[in-house]
Write a protein that holds these residues in place. Structure first.
Motif, PDB file in Angstrom:
ATOM      1  N   MET A   1     -26.376  26.902 -10.537  1.00 51.34           N
ATOM      2  CA  MET A   1     -25.172  27.699 -10.736  1.00 51.34           C
ATOM      3  C   MET A   1     -24.787  28.428  -9.447  1.00 51.34           C
ATOM      4  O   MET A   1     -25.610  29.053  -8.793  1.00 51.34           O
ATOM      5  CB  MET A   1     -25.411  28.725 -11.847  1.00 51.34           C
ATOM      6  N   TYR A   2     -23.518  28.320  -9.057  1.00 52.95           N
ATOM      7  CA  TYR A   2     -23.005  29.007  -7.870  1.00 52.95           C
ATOM      8  C   TYR A   2     -21.790  29.838  -8.248  1.00 52.95           C
ATOM      9  O   TYR A   2     -20.979  29.430  -9.084  1.00 52.95           O
ATOM     10  CB  TYR A   2     -22.601  27.999  -6.782  1.00 52.95           C
ATOM     11  N   GLU A   3     -21.673  31.005  -7.623  1.00 56.29           N
ATOM     12  CA  GLU A   3     -20.492  31.838  -7.827  1.00 56.29           C
ATOM     13  C   GLU A   3     -19.368  31.329  -6.926  1.00 56.29           C
ATOM     14  O   GLU A   3     -19.540  31.204  -5.715  1.00 56.29           O
ATOM     15  CB  GLU A   3     -20.803  33.303  -7.506  1.00 56.29           C
ATOM     16  N   LEU A   4     -18.234  31.035  -7.521  1.00 58.70           N
ATOM     17  CA  LEU A   4     -17.120  30.415  -6.802  1.00 58.70           C
ATOM     18  C   LEU A   4     -15.958  31.402  -6.708  1.00 58.70           C
ATOM     19  O   LEU A   4     -15.454  31.892  -7.711  1.00 58.70           O
ATOM     20  CB  LEU A   4     -16.667  29.149  -7.527  1.00 58.70           C
ATOM     21  N   SER A   5     -15.536  31.708  -5.471  1.00 58.10           N
ATOM     22  CA  SER A   5     -14.398  32.605  -5.241  1.00 58.10           C
ATOM     23  C   SER A   5     -13.291  31.813  -4.554  1.00 58.10           C
ATOM     24  O   SER A   5     -13.505  31.221  -3.501  1.00 58.10           O
ATOM     25  CB  SER A   5     -14.818  33.800  -4.378  1.00 58.10           C
ATOM     26  N   LEU A   6     -12.110  31.769  -5.171  1.00 60.28           N
ATOM     27  CA  LEU A   6     -10.992  30.965  -4.669  1.00 60.28           C
ATOM     28  C   LEU A   6      -9.905  31.863  -4.098  1.00 60.28           C
ATOM     29  O   LEU A   6      -9.601  32.918  -4.653  1.00 60.28           O
ATOM     30  CB  LEU A   6     -10.405  30.105  -5.794  1.00 60.28           C
ATOM     31  N   ARG A   7      -9.295  31.406  -3.002  1.00 64.47           N
ATOM     32  CA  ARG A   7      -8.171  32.135  -2.397  1.00 64.47           C
ATOM     33  C   ARG A   7      -7.028  31.143  -2.136  1.00 64.47           C
ATOM     34  O   ARG A   7      -6.963  30.516  -1.078  1.00 64.47           O
ATOM     35  CB  ARG A   7      -8.603  32.820  -1.104  1.00 64.47           C
ATOM     36  N   PRO A   8      -6.110  30.957  -3.123  1.00 64.96           N
ATOM     37  CA  PRO A   8      -4.977  30.053  -2.897  1.00 64.96           C
ATOM     38  C   PRO A   8      -3.948  30.678  -1.953  1.00 64.96           C
ATOM     39  O   PRO A   8      -3.578  31.837  -2.097  1.00 64.96           O
ATOM     40  CB  PRO A   8      -4.394  29.868  -4.308  1.00 64.96           C
ATOM     41  N   ILE A   9      -3.495  29.906  -0.961  1.00 68.33           N
ATOM     42  CA  ILE A   9      -2.527  30.386   0.038  1.00 68.33           C
ATOM     43  C   ILE A   9      -1.359  29.404   0.082  1.00 68.33           C
ATOM     44  O   ILE A   9      -1.560  28.194   0.213  1.00 68.33           O
ATOM     45  CB  ILE A   9      -3.177  30.511   1.429  1.00 68.33           C
ATOM     46  N   GLU A  10      -0.119  29.955   0.008  1.00 65.65           N
ATOM     47  CA  GLU A  10       1.064  29.094   0.003  1.00 65.65           C
ATOM     48  C   GLU A  10       2.157  29.594   0.946  1.00 65.65           C
ATOM     49  O   GLU A  10       3.254  29.042   0.964  1.00 65.65           O
ATOM     50  CB  GLU A  10       1.635  28.994  -1.423  1.00 65.65           C
ATOM     51  N   GLY A  11       1.911  30.659   1.682  1.00 62.01           N
ATOM     52  CA  GLY A  11       2.934  31.235   2.547  1.00 62.01           C
ATOM     53  C   GLY A  11       2.517  31.246   4.005  1.00 62.01           C
ATOM     54  O   GLY A  11       1.611  30.519   4.444  1.00 62.01           O
ATOM     55  N   ASN A  12       3.143  32.111   4.787  1.00 64.41           N
ATOM     56  CA  ASN A  12       2.881  32.249   6.218  1.00 64.41           C
ATOM     57  C   ASN A  12       1.501  32.860   6.423  1.00 64.41           C
ATOM     58  O   ASN A  12       1.246  34.007   6.040  1.00 64.41           O
ATOM     59  CB  ASN A  12       3.966  33.127   6.850  1.00 64.41           C
ATOM     60  N   VAL A  13       0.598  32.120   7.066  1.00 66.07           N
ATOM     61  CA  VAL A  13      -0.787  32.578   7.216  1.00 66.07           C
ATOM     62  C   VAL A  13      -0.914  33.705   8.225  1.00 66.07           C
ATOM     63  O   VAL A  13      -1.986  34.322   8.328  1.00 66.07           O
ATOM     64  CB  VAL A  13      -1.710  31.411   7.604  1.00 66.07           C
ATOM     65  N   ARG A  14       0.139  33.986   8.978  1.00 69.64           N
ATOM     66  CA  ARG A  14       0.080  35.107   9.919  1.00 69.64           C
ATOM     67  C   ARG A  14       0.310  36.438   9.222  1.00 69.64           C
ATOM     68  O   ARG A  14       0.060  37.490   9.803  1.00 69.64           O
ATOM     69  CB  ARG A  14       1.118  34.900  11.027  1.00 69.64           C
ATOM     70  N   LEU A  15       0.805  36.388   7.995  1.00 71.52           N
ATOM     71  CA  LEU A  15       0.954  37.617   7.227  1.00 71.52           C
ATOM     72  C   LEU A  15      -0.393  37.997   6.623  1.00 71.52           C
ATOM     73  O   LEU A  15      -1.156  37.120   6.171  1.00 71.52           O
ATOM     74  CB  LEU A  15       1.987  37.426   6.117  1.00 71.52           C
ATOM     75  N   PRO A  16      -0.712  39.292   6.586  1.00 72.35           N
ATOM     76  CA  PRO A  16      -2.018  39.713   6.046  1.00 72.35           C
ATOM     77  C   PRO A  16      -2.267  39.214   4.627  1.00 72.35           C
ATOM     78  O   PRO A  16      -3.390  38.871   4.276  1.00 72.35           O
ATOM     79  CB  PRO A  16      -1.939  41.251   6.094  1.00 72.35           C
ATOM     80  N   VAL A  17      -1.196  39.158   3.812  1.00 74.04           N
ATOM     81  CA  VAL A  17      -1.379  38.758   2.420  1.00 74.04           C
ATOM     82  C   VAL A  17      -1.798  37.291   2.301  1.00 74.04           C
ATOM     83  O   VAL A  17      -2.384  36.878   1.311  1.00 74.04           O
ATOM     84  CB  VAL A  17      -0.076  39.023   1.622  1.00 74.04           C
ATOM     85  N   ASN A  18      -1.502  36.477   3.365  1.00 78.16           N
ATOM     86  CA  ASN A  18      -1.851  35.058   3.340  1.00 78.16           C
ATOM     87  C   ASN A  18      -2.934  34.710   4.353  1.00 78.16           C
ATOM     88  O   ASN A  18      -3.121  33.541   4.692  1.00 78.16           O
ATOM     89  CB  ASN A  18      -0.603  34.208   3.612  1.00 78.16           C
ATOM     90  N   SER A  19      -3.648  35.718   4.849  1.00 77.47           N
ATOM     91  CA  SER A  19      -4.681  35.477   5.845  1.00 77.47           C
ATOM     92  C   SER A  19      -5.856  34.719   5.236  1.00 77.47           C
ATOM     93  O   SER A  19      -6.199  34.913   4.067  1.00 77.47           O
ATOM     94  CB  SER A  19      -5.154  36.816   6.422  1.00 77.47           C
TER      95      SER A  19
END
Length: 700
Positions: free
Chosen positions: A512-530
């Motif tokens: 068993m592994y703990e899985l953390s996902l971070r989906p990104i769909e915008g400009n990666v230079r913005l902090p919210v999409n880093s």
């Protein structure tokens, strides 16, 4: 004495229920010859018959009576079919009976079951004189009494049915068996028969069914506005569509089957769907009904009104921004007459405009204060000749106000004189005692922000060592970035989460592994999409594409992410494991073929030096991006890469830097739009930084 009767081959019916069901009861053939007769019922049909003369019938009855009278047996004249009786025929029959001595007449109706028992009981009383004399009741009076009796019995029977039958799927055979012993059932069947009892039962079941259908219909109609809000919230898409065209549009929406169910048989209220209580989705053929059309029109009207109200709010804001009469601190009562018109009142309540005006006032007051603060800095020579206690006299305050009085930035706060004077005093105090408490930018003074930043980032050596040990040993967690455009990242993240346990755990090779996902769909230079955050350090990235545009987005995002880490100590994003995946495309409207997309993906994978997966693998179908086998393959590869990275120790380089005393002086202005975090973050992320020995809380 025996009486001679000629009744060859006649049948006797022993019917205990009602006419028309003779075949259901015992039948006997009457014997021919002599048999014992105690009395006679002499029946006279008083209805209007076809091709029949009542006078001839009465003549026949008279002759028959003369024959029966010779037997000396009691005789009762029975007038039949009185429910269709002709008044003259009834009157003539009574006249005939009066002409005979002691001849009684009973008016009956077999169909209405009126006075039937009375006819026999009257004859029995004449045969057996010991019985009490029976009172003969006229037909209409007896009919009235019987109607009252039947009505009472019917009410009791209907009460019994409503108490026993609660479900519209009940059958007559089952309910009839339950009611056999109930007196309410027995009384009604005795008066009206089983067929009418069954008819009332069926009416009750039909009523229950209609009530059930109506409840379901109300539930569906209550859900319909919510479905419209979820599926067709955009007015531009449906503004000119009729309800029929809107139905076709609804079927194309991805979440259509979440809200609607398309039945093979219609209409829905005539199918078994009415009893499918687990499926609360709306039958799609309900859209063809008038209430659904009205709700669609109401949805359209709501969207149009919302747009109009938004336009009114926007127009009102523009009025506020362009009107020369709106100045900082002006009360609503004074400003209303300059900016309001009839259209505004038609669409929104005054309280809404007051709220917008209040927010606008707050903005222009803050702006006016900032500009006034700039004005004070420009006239700094006015504040040099004050006493050391920085308390200006009334004369000095007058001089200051006279000098600044011609400036527009001074006049802008004309209606806020108290706050303007307070700003002057605060500025004087800051000039003579410049601290973060007296800073005009307080509480966002740079000194305060840096102190808070350093204190929150600093970790004691013991804590840092413990944290490093935990991070080195913690290989049971996988942080995965999912990069994709136009919803691809979110869709795949949801598919992977669906394969996880309730607490976001994923099984790889039995562990068993703990899985953390971070989906990104915008400009990666913005902090919210880093790619990385203070709480999320990625171990790998899944790059999704289904078109040229989405593939270009992936390439640009990877390059931007790598460029952002060049020259930084934590440049591990340059070596971040990547997997490029071609996912199913729903409707290839741009003319791209699967073959060309695979070729482009392979070229990009070679350029980025990453793994490439194409949809030719087994298990991929419509509505799925990649299958579980591919997901496990990707996660296993990332896990192996993470284990290899944990084996590389960087303790030697850290020891080499531990004794270096590197000092950098940075000057930041309060109010500078550049974020202090961006400047200090490369330093504060270093594992070797420590608090400065000089004692300043702003030094490391």
């Amino acid at each position: 004495a025996a009486t001679k009767l000629a009744s060859a081959e006649k049948l006797m019916y022993f019917c205990t229920d009602q006419l028309g069901l003779e075949q259901d009861f015992e039948q006997k053939q009457m014997p021919d010859g002599k048999l014992l007769v105690d009395g006679f019922l002499l029946c006279v049909d008083v209805s209007r018959g076809m091709n029949r003369n009542f006078d001839d019938q009465l003549k026949f009855i008279s002759n028959l009576y003369n024959q029966l009278a010779k037997t000396k047996k009691p005789i009762v004249v029975v007038l039949t079919k009185c429910d269709e009786g002709v008044e003259r025929y009834i009157r003539d029959a009574h006249t005939f009976a009066l002409s005979k001595k002691n001849l009684q007449v009973v008016e009956t109706s077999a169909r209405s079951n009126v006075n039937i028992d009375l006819a026999f009981s009257t004859l029995v009383q004449l045969i057996d004189k010991s019985r009490g004399k029976t009172k003969i009741i006229p037909y209409f009076e007896a009919l009235k009494q019987q109607s009252q009796q039947i009505a009472a019995a019917k009410d009791k029977y209907e009460w019994l049915v409503s108490r026993i039958v609660k479900n519209h799927n009940e059958t007559w055979s089952n309910v009839n068996r339950k009611m056999q012993s109930s007196p309410e059932y027995q009384d009604y069947v005795y008066l009206e028969g089983t067929q009418k009892a069954k008819k009332l039962f069926l009416q009750h079941v039909h009523r229950l069914k209609q009530e059930h259908i109506e409840r379901r219909r109300k539930m569906y109609l209550a859900m319909l506005p919510q479905a419209f809000e979820a599926l067709i919230p955009d007015l531009d898409e449906i503004d000119h569509l009729s309800c029929v065209k809107a139905e076709k549009l609804l079927e194309t929406k991805p979440d259509f089957l979440k809200w609607f169910v398309v039945l093979e048989e219609t209409p829905w209220d005539a199918t078994s769907h009415i009893d499918n209580m687990e499926n609360e989705r709306i039958p799609f053929d309900l859209m063809e009904t008038q209430p659904a059309e009205q709700l669609y029109e109401a949805h359209l009207e709501k969207l149009r009104n919302e747009r109009k109200r938004a336009e009114m709010r926007r127009a009102f804001k523009e009025n506020l921004e362009t009107s020369p009469f709106i100045t900082p601190g002006k009360p609503w009562e004074e400003a209303r007459s300059f900016i309001m018109n009839e259209d505004f009142y038609m669409w929104l309540e005054e309280s809404v405009y007051m709220d917008i005006y209040s927010k606008h006032q707050k903005q222009i007051i803050e702006k006016a204060k900032e500009e006034f603060q700039e004005l004070l800095l420009e006239y700094s020579e006015l504040f040099y000749e004050l006493e050391l206690d920085a308390k200006p006299s009334k004369e000095k305050m007058g001089v200051i106000q006279d000098v600044l009085g011609e400036e527009q930035r001074f006049k802008a706060l004309q209606k806020l004189q108290a706050e303007r004077d307070a700003l002057i005093l605060k500025h004087i105090h800051f000039v003579y005692h410049p601290t973060k408490e007296t800073c005009p930018s307080c509480p966002v003074c740079v000194d305060s922000k840096i102190e808070h930043l350093i204190s929150s980032r600093f970790i004691r050596p013991s804590e840092r060592n413990q944290k490093n040990l935990l991070s080195d040993s913690n290989i049971d967690r996988i942080n995965l970035v999912i990069l994709g455009k136009d919803g691809l990242a979110r869709e795949l993240a949801n598919e992977i989460r669906a394969l996880c346990t309730n607490d976001d755990k994923y099984v790889i090779e039995g562990k068993m592994y703990e899985l953390s996902l971070r989906p990104i769909e915008g400009n990666v230079r913005l902090p919210v999409n880093s790619f990385q955050t203070p709480t999320f350090q990625p171990h790998g990235c899944l790059c999704l594409y289904n078109s040229k545009e989405s593939l270009s987005y992936v390439v640009e995002s990877i390059e931007k992410s790598r460029e952002s880490t060049i020259g930084r100590r934590d440049n591990h994003l340059v070596h971040l494991p990547l997997t490029l995946i071609l996912v199913n495309k729903r409707g290839d409207t741009s003319g791209e073929t699967l073959h060309s997309l695979i070729q482009q993906g392979q070229q990009i994978a070679s350029k980025l030096q990453c793994v490439f997966l194409d949809p030719a693998s087994a298990g991929i179908g419509y509505g799925r991006n990649i299958n579980e086998k591919q997901i496990s393959q990707v996660l296993k590869g990332l896990l192996d890469s993470k284990r290899n990275l944990n084996l590389v120790s960087s303790t030697s380089s850290i020891k080499d830097l531990a004794d270096v005393d590197l000092r950098i002086v940075m000057c930041l202005m309060c109010g500078d739009p550049f974020n202090a975090d961006d400047i200090l973050l490369p330093i504060l992320q270093s594992q070797t930084y420590r608090p400065s020995q000089c004692g300043s809380s702003s030094s490391v």
